[in-house]
Enzyme design. Structure first.
Site, mmCIF file in Angstrom:
data_model
loop_
_atom_site.group_PDB
_atom_site.id
_atom_site.type_symbol
_atom_site.label_atom_id
_atom_site.label_comp_id
_atom_site.label_asym_id
_atom_site.label_seq_id
_atom_site.Cartn_x
_atom_site.Cartn_y
_atom_site.Cartn_z
ATOM 1 N N HIS A 45 0.835 -1.199 0.000
ATOM 2 C CA HIS A 45 0.000 0.000 0.000
ATOM 3 C C HIS A 45 0.872 1.252 0.000
ATOM 4 O O HIS A 45 2.100 1.174 0.126
ATOM 5 C CB HIS A 45 -0.946 0.017 1.203
ATOM 6 N N LYS A 81 0.127 4.531 4.771
ATOM 7 C CA LYS A 81 -0.818 3.601 5.407
ATOM 8 C C LYS A 81 -0.163 2.920 6.604
ATOM 9 O O LYS A 81 0.931 2.369 6.500
ATOM 10 C CB LYS A 81 -1.305 2.558 4.406
#
Length: 249
Positions: free
Chosen positions: A158, A162
């Site tokens: 990601h 994140k």
């Protein structure tokens, strides 16, 4: 299929864009807590040509009961928060309005509430409502059943900001009975989201990979769920329930 949308954050706006461009669905209205954009057209705000009403209402000035009576819908699609169901669940169930929730997390008490509502209407909930992720999870369950002795690893990638292991990776781990500590995590650049399940067999490897390209995938998943639940009248459904018939050969 008339749809009312709850929530108009990043995911909600992406879902609205998908619904507005789908010829078999009509976005009747959007309901959000904030008064920002109140009385604006979602289609106009998103720059999409559409004949759908798509008027934005605020919960601060528009009671859910009045909205459902004056602008009835077949489905409520919820992209708000884990507490959003409290604002509309009872009124929807009273009227038999079907619910498709994309909330990423619900405490156990709320899941029980959803199940109670499902005795009077259709309630669908998926923590990750993208069709692709749910397909690879379902396929992975079959593959593990065929070869329970295979080595299995999960990797997720990601965007750099994140925090923690992705919720979707945790769900995959639970489905496949894998320890969260065995999930490989990468945070780099602006990756939207990538999940990979690797099965290691002697002399061969099988990889199930899902790449998220944009949040519009959430809207596609919500519409897929709604389309497959139009003939249902009551019941609590998860993605596995609507995918199962497609796996019958």
């Amino acid at each position: 299929m008339k749809i009312g949308l709850i929530g108009f954050g990043k995911a909600g706006r992406a879902a609205a864009a998908v619904i507005l461009q789908n010829k078999s669905a009509s976005l009747e209205w959007v309901l959000r807590r904030s008064t920002v954009l109140e009385n604006r057209s979602a289609a106009e705000f998103l720059g999409i040509e559409s004949s759908d009403p798509s008027l934005i209402y605020s919960l601060a000035h528009t009671p859910v009961a009045a909205l459902l009576d004056e602008h009835p819908v077949d489905f409520i699609v919820d992209f708000s928060s884990e507490t959003g169901i409290e604002a509309y669940g009872e009124e929807a169930a009273k009227r038999g309005v079907k619910i498709v929730s994309a909330a990423s997390h619900y405490p156990e008490s709320t899941v029980e509430y959803l199940q109670e509502l499902s005795k009077r209407t259709v309630v669908f909930w998926s923590a990750n409502i993208t069709l692709g992720v749910n397909f690879i999870m379902y396929a992975a369950k079959f593959l593990k059943k065929i070869a329970p002795w295979a080595d299995i690893k999960i990797s997720e990638e990601h965007f750099k900001e994140k925090k923690g292991i992705s919720g979707t990776a945790k769900i995959i781990a639970t489905v496949l009975d894998i320890n969260e500590q065995d999930i490989n995590t990468t945070r780099v650049g602006g990756i939207v989201g990538r999940h990979e399940i690797v099965f290691g067999f002697p002399y061969q490897t099988v990889r199930l990979v899902h790449d998220s390209i944009s949040r519009e995938a959430f809207g596609n998943g919500a519409l897929f769920a709604a389309t497959n639940l139009t003939d249902k009248t009551t019941g609590f459904y998860r993605f596995e329930d609507i995918l199962r018939p497609y796996f019958v050969m």
